[in-house]
Design a protein around this motif. Structure first.
Motif, PDB file in Angstrom:
ATOM      1  N   GLN A  28       1.111   5.513   0.604  1.00  0.00           N
ATOM      2  CA  GLN A  28       0.153   6.275  -0.184  1.00  0.00           C
ATOM      3  C   GLN A  28       0.563   6.383  -1.651  1.00  0.00           C
ATOM      4  N   ARG A  29       1.727   5.847  -1.988  1.00  0.00           N
ATOM      5  CA  ARG A  29       2.152   5.886  -3.383  1.00  0.00           C
ATOM      6  C   ARG A  29       1.248   4.981  -4.220  1.00  0.00           C
ATOM      7  N   THR A  30       0.995   5.370  -5.443  1.00  0.00           N
ATOM      8  CA  THR A  30       0.119   4.587  -6.309  1.00  0.00           C
ATOM      9  C   THR A  30       0.830   3.312  -6.761  1.00  0.00           C
ATOM     10  N   HIS A  31       0.021   2.334  -7.162  1.00  0.00           N
ATOM     11  CA  HIS A  31       0.598   1.094  -7.683  1.00  0.00           C
ATOM     12  C   HIS A  31       1.445   1.381  -8.920  1.00  0.00           C
ATOM     13  N   ALA A  32       0.991   2.313  -9.746  1.00  0.00           N
ATOM     14  CA  ALA A  32       1.758   2.669 -10.949  1.00  0.00           C
ATOM     15  C   ALA A  32       3.103   3.277 -10.574  1.00  0.00           C
ATOM     16  N   ASP A  33       3.127   4.143  -9.567  1.00  0.00           N
ATOM     17  CA  ASP A  33       4.364   4.784  -9.128  1.00  0.00           C
ATOM     18  C   ASP A  33       5.326   3.747  -8.553  1.00  0.00           C
ATOM     19  N   ILE A  34       4.798   2.839  -7.746  1.00  0.00           N
ATOM     20  CA  ILE A  34       5.641   1.770  -7.183  1.00  0.00           C
ATOM     21  C   ILE A  34       6.164   0.882  -8.303  1.00  0.00           C
ATOM     22  N   GLY A  35       5.263   0.534  -9.233  1.00  0.00           N
ATOM     23  CA  GLY A  35       5.664  -0.312 -10.358  1.00  0.00           C
ATOM     24  C   GLY A  35       6.779   0.306 -11.180  1.00  0.00           C
ATOM     25  N   GLU A  36       6.675   1.602 -11.416  1.00  0.00           N
ATOM     26  CA  GLU A  36       7.720   2.299 -12.169  1.00  0.00           C
ATOM     27  C   GLU A  36       9.050   2.229 -11.417  1.00  0.00           C
ATOM     28  N   ALA A  37       9.001   2.341 -10.099  1.00  0.00           N
ATOM     29  CA  ALA A  37      10.228   2.328  -9.298  1.00  0.00           C
ATOM     30  C   ALA A  37      10.883   0.945  -9.255  1.00  0.00           C
ATOM     31  N   VAL A  38      10.067  -0.122  -9.331  1.00  0.00           N
ATOM     32  CA  VAL A  38      10.629  -1.476  -9.186  1.00  0.00           C
ATOM     33  C   VAL A  38      10.667  -2.260 -10.490  1.00  0.00           C
ATOM     34  N   GLY A  39      10.057  -1.718 -11.551  1.00  0.00           N
ATOM     35  CA  GLY A  39      10.090  -2.404 -12.840  1.00  0.00           C
ATOM     36  C   GLY A  39       8.977  -3.409 -13.043  1.00  0.00           C
ATOM     37  N   LEU A  40       7.794  -3.128 -12.491  1.00  0.00           N
ATOM     38  CA  LEU A  40       6.620  -3.991 -12.670  1.00  0.00           C
ATOM     39  C   LEU A  40       5.433  -3.151 -13.113  1.00  0.00           C
ATOM     40  N   SER A  41       4.408  -3.809 -13.614  1.00  0.00           N
ATOM     41  CA  SER A  41       3.178  -3.106 -13.963  1.00  0.00           C
ATOM     42  C   SER A  41       2.400  -2.783 -12.687  1.00  0.00           C
ATOM     43  N   ALA A  42       1.487  -1.834 -12.792  1.00  0.00           N
ATOM     44  CA  ALA A  42       0.650  -1.479 -11.643  1.00  0.00           C
ATOM     45  C   ALA A  42      -0.168  -2.680 -11.180  1.00  0.00           C
ATOM     46  N   SER A  43      -0.682  -3.479 -12.115  1.00  0.00           N
ATOM     47  CA  SER A  43      -1.491  -4.644 -11.725  1.00  0.00           C
ATOM     48  C   SER A  43      -0.642  -5.695 -11.012  1.00  0.00           C
ATOM     49  N   ALA A  44       0.614  -5.857 -11.431  1.00  0.00           N
ATOM     50  CA  ALA A  44       1.496  -6.802 -10.745  1.00  0.00           C
ATOM     51  C   ALA A  44       1.788  -6.327  -9.320  1.00  0.00           C
ATOM     52  N   VAL A  45       1.994  -5.041  -9.151  1.00  0.00           N
ATOM     53  CA  VAL A  45       2.222  -4.486  -7.806  1.00  0.00           C
ATOM     54  C   VAL A  45       0.979  -4.690  -6.955  1.00  0.00           C
ATOM     55  N   ARG A  46      -0.194  -4.425  -7.519  1.00  0.00           N
ATOM     56  CA  ARG A  46      -1.456  -4.594  -6.778  1.00  0.00           C
ATOM     57  C   ARG A  46      -1.616  -6.054  -6.325  1.00  0.00           C
ATOM     58  N   ARG A  47      -1.353  -7.011  -7.222  1.00  0.00           N
ATOM     59  CA  ARG A  47      -1.456  -8.434  -6.872  1.00  0.00           C
ATOM     60  C   ARG A  47      -0.470  -8.809  -5.774  1.00  0.00           C
ATOM     61  N   ARG A  48       0.758  -8.329  -5.888  1.00  0.00           N
ATOM     62  CA  ARG A  48       1.774  -8.656  -4.882  1.00  0.00           C
ATOM     63  C   ARG A  48       1.415  -8.062  -3.517  1.00  0.00           C
ATOM     64  N   LEU A  49       0.965  -6.809  -3.511  1.00  0.00           N
ATOM     65  CA  LEU A  49       0.578  -6.187  -2.237  1.00  0.00           C
ATOM     66  C   LEU A  49      -0.619  -6.912  -1.618  1.00  0.00           C
ATOM     67  N   LYS A  50      -1.570  -7.321  -2.424  1.00  0.00           N
ATOM     68  CA  LYS A  50      -2.726  -8.070  -1.904  1.00  0.00           C
ATOM     69  C   LYS A  50      -2.265  -9.369  -1.251  1.00  0.00           C
ATOM     70  N   LEU A  51      -1.371 -10.096  -1.912  1.00  0.00           N
ATOM     71  CA  LEU A  51      -0.853 -11.342  -1.363  1.00  0.00           C
ATOM     72  C   LEU A  51      -0.058 -11.094  -0.076  1.00  0.00           C
ATOM     73  N   LEU A  52       0.750 -10.035  -0.078  1.00  0.00           N
ATOM     74  CA  LEU A  52       1.515  -9.707   1.137  1.00  0.00           C
ATOM     75  C   LEU A  52       0.589  -9.373   2.304  1.00  0.00           C
ATOM     76  N   ARG A  53      -0.538  -8.751   2.029  1.00  0.00           N
ATOM     77  CA  ARG A  53      -1.524  -8.464   3.082  1.00  0.00           C
ATOM     78  C   ARG A  53      -2.286  -9.725   3.481  1.00  0.00           C
ATOM     79  N   ASP A  54      -2.715 -10.494   2.483  1.00  0.00           N
ATOM     80  CA  ASP A  54      -3.502 -11.708   2.760  1.00  0.00           C
ATOM     81  C   ASP A  54      -2.721 -12.732   3.571  1.00  0.00           C
ATOM     82  N   THR A  55      -1.419 -12.820   3.344  1.00  0.00           N
ATOM     83  CA  THR A  55      -0.593 -13.787   4.078  1.00  0.00           C
ATOM     84  C   THR A  55      -0.157 -13.256   5.437  1.00  0.00           C
ATOM     85  N   GLY A  56      -0.447 -11.987   5.700  1.00  0.00           N
ATOM     86  CA  GLY A  56      -0.074 -11.416   6.991  1.00  0.00           C
ATOM     87  C   GLY A  56       1.328 -10.843   7.024  1.00  0.00           C
ATOM     88  N   PHE A  57       2.041 -10.872   5.896  1.00  0.00           N
ATOM     89  CA  PHE A  57       3.379 -10.278   5.898  1.00  0.00           C
ATOM     90  C   PHE A  57       3.283  -8.787   6.144  1.00  0.00           C
TER      91      PHE A  57
END
Length: 167
Positions: A28-57
């Motif tokens: 439930q953490r926001t993309h911005a919150d995750i991005g801040e924790a890992v050093g990425l932008s919110a949009s980069a986190v959103r793209r990565r999470l989408k790919l991780l879901r789309d590939t079934g990971f």
């Protein structure tokens, strides 16, 4: 990360691993919150999470309920008398289509399956167990163990610090 359904752990970079570590514990953490924790932008986190879901990971996003007053949980160990592909396939289908079976594992050793079953009461389980297991002629024995309390229940798979083998 490779864009296919057979994404392996070795395809993950450190950002993916850190993102997965976070969302496994709280999706439930926001993309911005995750991005801040890992050093990425919110949009980069959103793209990565989408790919991780789309590939079934990431297989699915769920809410975990507190067991509390929700009945009785049992660990059921099932041993087959007549082991065959047909018997196992039929039992696998029974596991998949029975809502009271929360988890089902085909395991090695002297026991063939380990099931986690949830129901309203022990009285219910006695009747349900007769229908679910005693009616199956391939089953030699089933042993039921009542869960008194949960000492640890973790769903997060460790992805960092060498805890998960890389293929």
């Amino acid at each position: 990360m490779a864009n296919n359904a057979s994404t392996a752990v070795s395809d993950l970079d450190d950002f993916d691993r850190r993102i997965l570590d976070i969302v496994q514990r709280d999706n439930q953490r926001t993309h911005a919150d995750i991005g801040e924790a890992v050093g990425l932008s919110a949009s980069a986190v959103r793209r990565r999470l989408k790919l991780l879901r789309d590939t079934g990971f990431i297989e699915k996003d769920v809410a975990l309920l507190r067991l509390g007053e929700m009945g009785v949980r049992l660990v059921v160990l099932v041993s087959f008398q007549n082991e065959s592909i047909e018997a196992f396939d039929a039992f696998d289908e029974q596991i998949r289509t029975t809502p009271e079976i929360l988890q089902g594992y085909h395991i090695s050793g002297s026991v063939d399956y380990c099931l986690i079953v949830q129901g309203p009461s022990l009285e219910w389980y006695e009747d349900w167990g007769k229908r679910a297991f005693m009616s199956n002629s391939a089953i030699r024995r089933y042993d039921s163990h009542v869960v008194w309390s949960c000492k640890k229940f973790e769903t997060a798979i460790p992805l960092r610090d060498g805890l998960l083998p890389i293929r």
